[in-house]
Design an enzyme around this catalytic site. Structure first.
Site, PDB file in Angstrom:
ATOM      1  N   CYS A 114      41.703  25.887  32.816  1.00 27.08           N
ATOM      2  CA  CYS A 114      42.416  27.268  33.068  1.00 27.08           C
ATOM      3  C   CYS A 114      41.309  28.361  32.763  1.00 27.08           C
ATOM      4  CB  CYS A 114      43.599  27.377  32.202  1.00 27.08           C
ATOM      5  SG  CYS A 114      44.803  26.218  32.369  1.00 27.08           S
ATOM      6  N   HIS A 260      45.013  34.801  31.791  1.00 29.24           N
ATOM      7  CA  HIS A 260      45.340  33.639  32.220  1.00 29.24           C
ATOM      8  C   HIS A 260      46.959  33.366  32.186  1.00 29.24           C
ATOM      9  CE1 HIS A 260      46.159  29.491  33.377  1.00 29.24           C
ATOM     10  NE2 HIS A 260      46.338  29.110  32.270  1.00 29.24           N
ATOM     11  N   ASN A 290      51.970  28.401  35.751  1.00 29.61           N
ATOM     12  CA  ASN A 290      50.784  28.377  35.333  1.00 29.61           C
ATOM     13  C   ASN A 290      49.915  27.668  36.476  1.00 29.61           C
ATOM     14  OD1 ASN A 290      48.015  27.647  34.253  1.00 29.61           O
ATOM     15  ND2 ASN A 290      49.036  27.141  32.304  1.00 29.61           N
TER      16      ASN A 290
END
Ligand code: COA
Length: 333
Positions: A114, A260, A290
């Site tokens: 990520c 993020h 995500n």
């Protein structure tokens, strides 16, 4: 002194919208549970035969290049972040480079989960600041829908992740007032197994991929959600403050935070910790879930499209993810 500046942004998400209710066809879950715990309403899943990891990255890159007023051959290097490449090797950057007909230009594939995009941005920034390259294409692209276990056994991770790609064009500038001011990168391998996919690992007896390994679940995403959550809320704050103090700023100087898109609760916590208003933090996890390395460039592209990146603004990118990794970038837009 030479600096780098983001001169073009682009993104691509597959057309296929998968709502929380759609997920209930495959697993025991509910729209209410997912929205309350994560903020996610829907995500995109790639369509086999239409999208690939590199085709999505290419579409995002073409848009970023067009907005920068450049053609692929004006780019000196590609830095491509993904944990879901088209092939085990070579990396997807090669496939995108071929698609963009950038023969001979160097490509760098990285993972970093990520935090992948911020790491990739930092690598490209160093190349430009050192004078080695004058321009770079920085990409994050993920197809996670083919990795996740969509049965009830995989529901604690399956509901979170989505597919998509985002890209940024970096170019050299002599103007520090419109440049990347700093990047800060961190990792802590002690937590490697708190969010990971074990297979296909190479350090094993016998072949790297067998039927037994699939049946044992080694190809599925394992996440210790609680540990990820607890570390994320601390590390996001730390790495944002690190960026601010390195440049002599405080959180009240931030015009826009682009975190993020891990989980809306994590973003809300960080927003409150930094004393920022809802308007000062970009959240699009509701629509895309995500998307790991793609989430920041998608969110940044949307911010640009909404006119939220104004000349001279202080923009902060921040990420946390598997590894664990965490990273930030401070940009004078
Ligand atoms: N739908 C319905 N129920 C679910 C579910 C789902 N998709 N996933 C898990 N559950 C159940 C569990 O089985 C458990 O049931 P039990 O109490 O009967 O055992 C219950 O919900 C609570 O599970 P738990 O894992 O403790 O939930 P949680 O409140 O910790 O929330 C996360 C889980 C994943 C949402 C949360 O840990 C989190 O947000 N972690 C951070 C994750 C993240 O951001 N990851 C990305 C990193 S970049």
């Amino acid at each position: 002194m030479i600096y780098s500046r983001i001169t073009g942004l682009g993104y691509y998400v597959p057309d296929n919208v998968v709502t929380n209710n759609d997920l209930t066809k495959w697993m025991e879950t509910s729209d209410e549970w997912i929205q309350e715990r994560t903020g996610i309403k829907e995500r995109r899943y790639f369509e086999h035969g239409k999208d690939t990891n590199y085709s999505m990255a290419t579409a995002a890159s073409r848009q970023a290049l067009e907005r920068a007023g450049l053609s692929p051959n004006d780019i000196d290097v590609i830095v491509y972040a993904t944990i879901t490449p088209d092939y085990f090797f070579p990396g997807s950057a090669f496939l995108m480079q071929r698609e963009l007909q950038m023969d001979g230009k160097p490509v760098i594939d990285i993972r970093e989960q990520c935090s992948g995009f911020v790491y990739a941005l930092s690598i490209a920034d160093q190349f430009i600041k050192s004078g080695m390259y004058k321009s770079a294409l920085v990409v994050g692209s993920e197809i996670q829908s083919s990795w996740i276990d969509k049965s009830t056994a995989g529901r604690n991770t399956a509901v979170i992740f989505g597919d998509g790609a985002g890209a940024a064009v970096l170019q050299t500038t002599k103007d520090p007032g419109h440049s990347i001011l700093s990047t800060h990168l961190h990792a802590d391998g002690r937590f490697a197994e708190d969010l990971y996919v074990k297979e296909p690992g190479s350090s094993r007896p016998g072949r790297t991929a067998t039927k037994e390994m699939i049946e044992e679940g080694g190809f599925n995403v394992y996440m210790n959600g609680n540990a990820v959550f607890k570390h994320a809320i601390v590390k996001f704050g730390e790495v944002i403050n690190e960026a601010l103090s390195a440049n002599g700023y405080q959180s009240s100087d931030i015009n826009l935070l682009v975190p993020h898109q891990a989980n809306i609760r994590i973003s809300d916590y960080v927003r409150q910790q930094m004393g920022l208003s809802e308007d000062q933090v970009i959240n699009n996890i509701q629509r895309f879930g995500n998307t790991t390395a793609a989430s920041i460039p998608i969110a940044l592209s949307e911010a640009w499209e909404m006119g939220k990146l104004k000349d001279g603004d202080l923009i902060c990118l921040a990420a946390f993810g598997s590894g664990f990794t965490w990273a930030s970038a401070l940009i004078r837009w």
